[in-house]
Enzyme design. Structure first.
Site, PDB file in Angstrom:
ATOM      1  N   HIS A 169       0.738  -1.320  -0.093  1.00 48.52           N
ATOM      2  CA  HIS A 169      -0.006   0.060  -0.026  1.00 48.52           C
ATOM      3  C   HIS A 169       0.706   1.296   0.219  1.00 48.52           C
ATOM      4  O   HIS A 169       0.313   2.205   0.460  1.00 48.52           O
ATOM      5  CB  HIS A 169      -0.852   0.070   1.238  1.00 48.52           C
ATOM      6  CG  HIS A 169      -1.944  -1.103   1.502  1.00 48.52           C
ATOM      7  ND1 HIS A 169      -3.021  -1.286   0.799  1.00 48.52           N
ATOM      8  CD2 HIS A 169      -1.458  -2.274   1.900  1.00 48.52           C
ATOM      9  CE1 HIS A 169      -3.363  -2.694   1.205  1.00 48.52           C
ATOM     10  NE2 HIS A 169      -2.567  -3.305   1.818  1.00 48.52           N
ATOM     11  N   SER A 221      15.153  19.603 -18.243  1.00 49.45           N
ATOM     12  CA  SER A 221      13.753  20.332 -18.571  1.00 49.45           C
ATOM     13  C   SER A 221      14.186  21.495 -19.258  1.00 49.45           C
ATOM     14  O   SER A 221      15.416  21.836 -19.362  1.00 49.45           O
ATOM     15  CB  SER A 221      13.322  20.993 -17.285  1.00 49.45           C
ATOM     16  OG  SER A 221      12.731  22.193 -17.457  1.00 49.45           O
ATOM     17  N   LYS A 257      16.242  20.031 -12.609  1.00 40.36           N
ATOM     18  CA  LYS A 257      15.814  18.491 -12.860  1.00 40.36           C
ATOM     19  C   LYS A 257      16.612  17.493 -13.833  1.00 40.36           C
ATOM     20  O   LYS A 257      17.239  17.828 -14.645  1.00 40.36           O
ATOM     21  CB  LYS A 257      14.527  18.924 -13.727  1.00 40.36           C
ATOM     22  CG  LYS A 257      13.540  19.511 -12.884  1.00 40.36           C
ATOM     23  CD  LYS A 257      11.959  19.439 -13.462  1.00 40.36           C
ATOM     24  CE  LYS A 257      11.293  18.338 -13.008  1.00 40.36           C
ATOM     25  NZ  LYS A 257      10.627  17.960 -13.995  1.00 40.36           N
ATOM     26  N   GLU A 275       9.515   6.340 -17.758  1.00 38.66           N
ATOM     27  CA  GLU A 275       8.350   6.975 -17.986  1.00 38.66           C
ATOM     28  C   GLU A 275       7.768   6.473 -19.375  1.00 38.66           C
ATOM     29  O   GLU A 275       6.460   6.086 -19.529  1.00 38.66           O
ATOM     30  CB  GLU A 275       8.202   8.585 -17.902  1.00 38.66           C
ATOM     31  CG  GLU A 275       8.524   8.879 -16.548  1.00 38.66           C
ATOM     32  CD  GLU A 275       8.960  10.474 -16.553  1.00 38.66           C
ATOM     33  OE1 GLU A 275       8.662  11.173 -17.298  1.00 38.66           O
ATOM     34  OE2 GLU A 275       9.759  10.788 -15.610  1.00 38.66           O
TER      35      GLU A 275
END
Ligand code: ARG
Length: 409
Positions: free
Chosen positions: A161, A282, A288, A295
């Protein structure tokens, strides 16, 4: 460049397709992938026809040398096929006839239909690609094993969880996916056994009265056996759907690994850092470092599931026997194979170069209550205490709660 104009198969029709319909109808683009498989299939078929006394030796020699010339043209990048051809099968047959004439060239397609021909080609292609995929699965498993070997002692929180559950090691985590991928490998090899069957000899749907030898083409093409029933052989696509299905399951594993590593790359976790060569930054936020390749793997899992759905949907309403709908099963299948192979390669690179921050993993463990279950189990083992304990509400009620009563309607 070699150019030909098509229409080998339209002698009973008065008109050609108009340009737009020709482009709509043709499968030449997706057929490029099976160009050499088509040549292999035709060579095996024609050698068998000669051995059966159907094609004379002279004609066979002409056909085979023309086919090998075409293979050469293809490999040198000289072949250009337009929408005037319905498919690669028409192009190659027309090209052979152009080279050696209709007398010998016209024998090439005896005892065969495009319906069994295309199935030979796609099965030959898919069987090779399944083996390639299998190799990449094993490379990925190897990368997982190597990483795991270095992190046998790297303690980390195991989550359920998304909450601290128990304590394990990073090796424990990595081995979970090594096991899963080995099952994917088994599924692939199982599937290979059903793909690698010979449909040739099934003709358009009901076989052929020409004296063919299906055993011989099975042997020449290295198939493991026959697809026995001619209706099944020409219109069944379950083996292609199975390939996509095995691929989809495999991608679900890559996707979950991606999800874990993306989360563990956040500043909040900081457990891992994806190597620069697999990261992006970025356009406006120079601080970043994005795990964007992960992804993409997670996103492309949707593409593979989509290919599976596309295939299932495409066949569900098609009556038995070949219908042109089935032509559409090639593009999703190719897309699926390409995506899975690339994702496996990229994921292998990501795992091999992944920077693991053992210190951060250990800090999380040290500040955690995830040892609770081990402590409780220690008491069970050493003191013989029962593991379960009553909750506060039950104690207030002095013991067991009343069972719920049915409500009166
Ligand atoms: N281009 C077709 C395909 O990819 C070839 C098969 C047979 N075509 C036909 N009209 N019977 O499925």
């Amino acid at each position: 460049m070699v150019s030909l104009t098509g229409s080998l198969f339209r002698s009973r029709l008065d008109k050609r397709f108009d340009d737009r319909t020709a482009r709509f109808h043709t499968s030449v683009v997706e057929d490029l992938r099976i160009f050499e498989d088509d040549i292999d299939g035709t060579e095996a078929h024609d050698i068998m026809l000669h051995e059966q006394g159907v094609i004379p030796l002279e004609a066979l020699k002409l056909i085979l040398s023309a086919l090998e010339e075409i293979r050469g043209e293809w490999r040198r990048g000289e072949v250009e096929i337009g929408a005037e051809f319905e498919d690669i099968h028409e192009y190659i047959e027309a090209r052979v006839i152009k080279k050696i004439g209709i007398e010998a060239g016209g024998m090439l397609h005896t005892g065969r239909s495009r319906n069994d021909q295309v199935m030979v080609d796609v099965r030959l292609r898919v069987r090779d690609e399944i083996l390639e995929m299998g190799e990449r699965v094993l490379d990925f498993v190897e990368a997982l094993l190597e990483k795991a070997d270095r992190h046998r002692e790297t303690v980390m929180i195991l989550y359920t969880h998304g909450q601290h559950a128990q304590i394990g090691t990073f090796a424990h985590y990595l081995m979970a996916y090594a096991d899963a991928l080995l099952r994917d490998f088994q599924r692939l090899m199982d599937c290979y056994g059903r793909v690698n069957r010979n449909p040739l000899g099934s003709g358009p749907v009901g076989g052929t009265s020409i004296n063919i030898d299906r055993g011989r083409t099975t042997e020449l093409l290295g198939f493991d056996g026959l697809v026995e029933n001619s209706i099944d052989a020409t219109s069944g696509r379950d083996w292609a759907i199975e390939t996509a299905s095995v691929s989809a399951i495999l991608m679900s594993h890559l996707s979950r690994v991606a999800a874990d590593l993306i989360e563990w790359s956040t500043a909040e976790f900081g457990y891992v850092e994806v190597a620069d060569e697999y990261s992006s930054s970025s356009s406006i936020m120079p601080q970043k470092k994005n795990p964007s390749t992960l992804e993409l793997i997670r996103g492309k899992t949707g593409e593979v599931y989509g290919a599976l759905m596309e295939l299932l949907t495409m066949v569900k309403g098609v009556p038995s026997g070949y219908y042109q709908d089935l032509q559409g099963t090639k593009p999703p299948l190719w897309r699926c194979l390409d995506t899975v192979k690339t994702c496996l390669e990229v994921m292998t690179g990501i795992i091999s170069t992944l920077k693991v921050r053992e210190g951060r993993m250990r800090e999380a463990v040290e500040g955690s209550l995830a040892i609770a279950l081990d402590v409780a189990e220690g008491l069970v083992a050493e003191k013989g205490l029962p593991l379960a304990r009553r909750g506060p509400r039950e104690e207030d009620a002095g013991g067991g709660r009343e069972p719920p009563r049915p409500q009166a309607g």
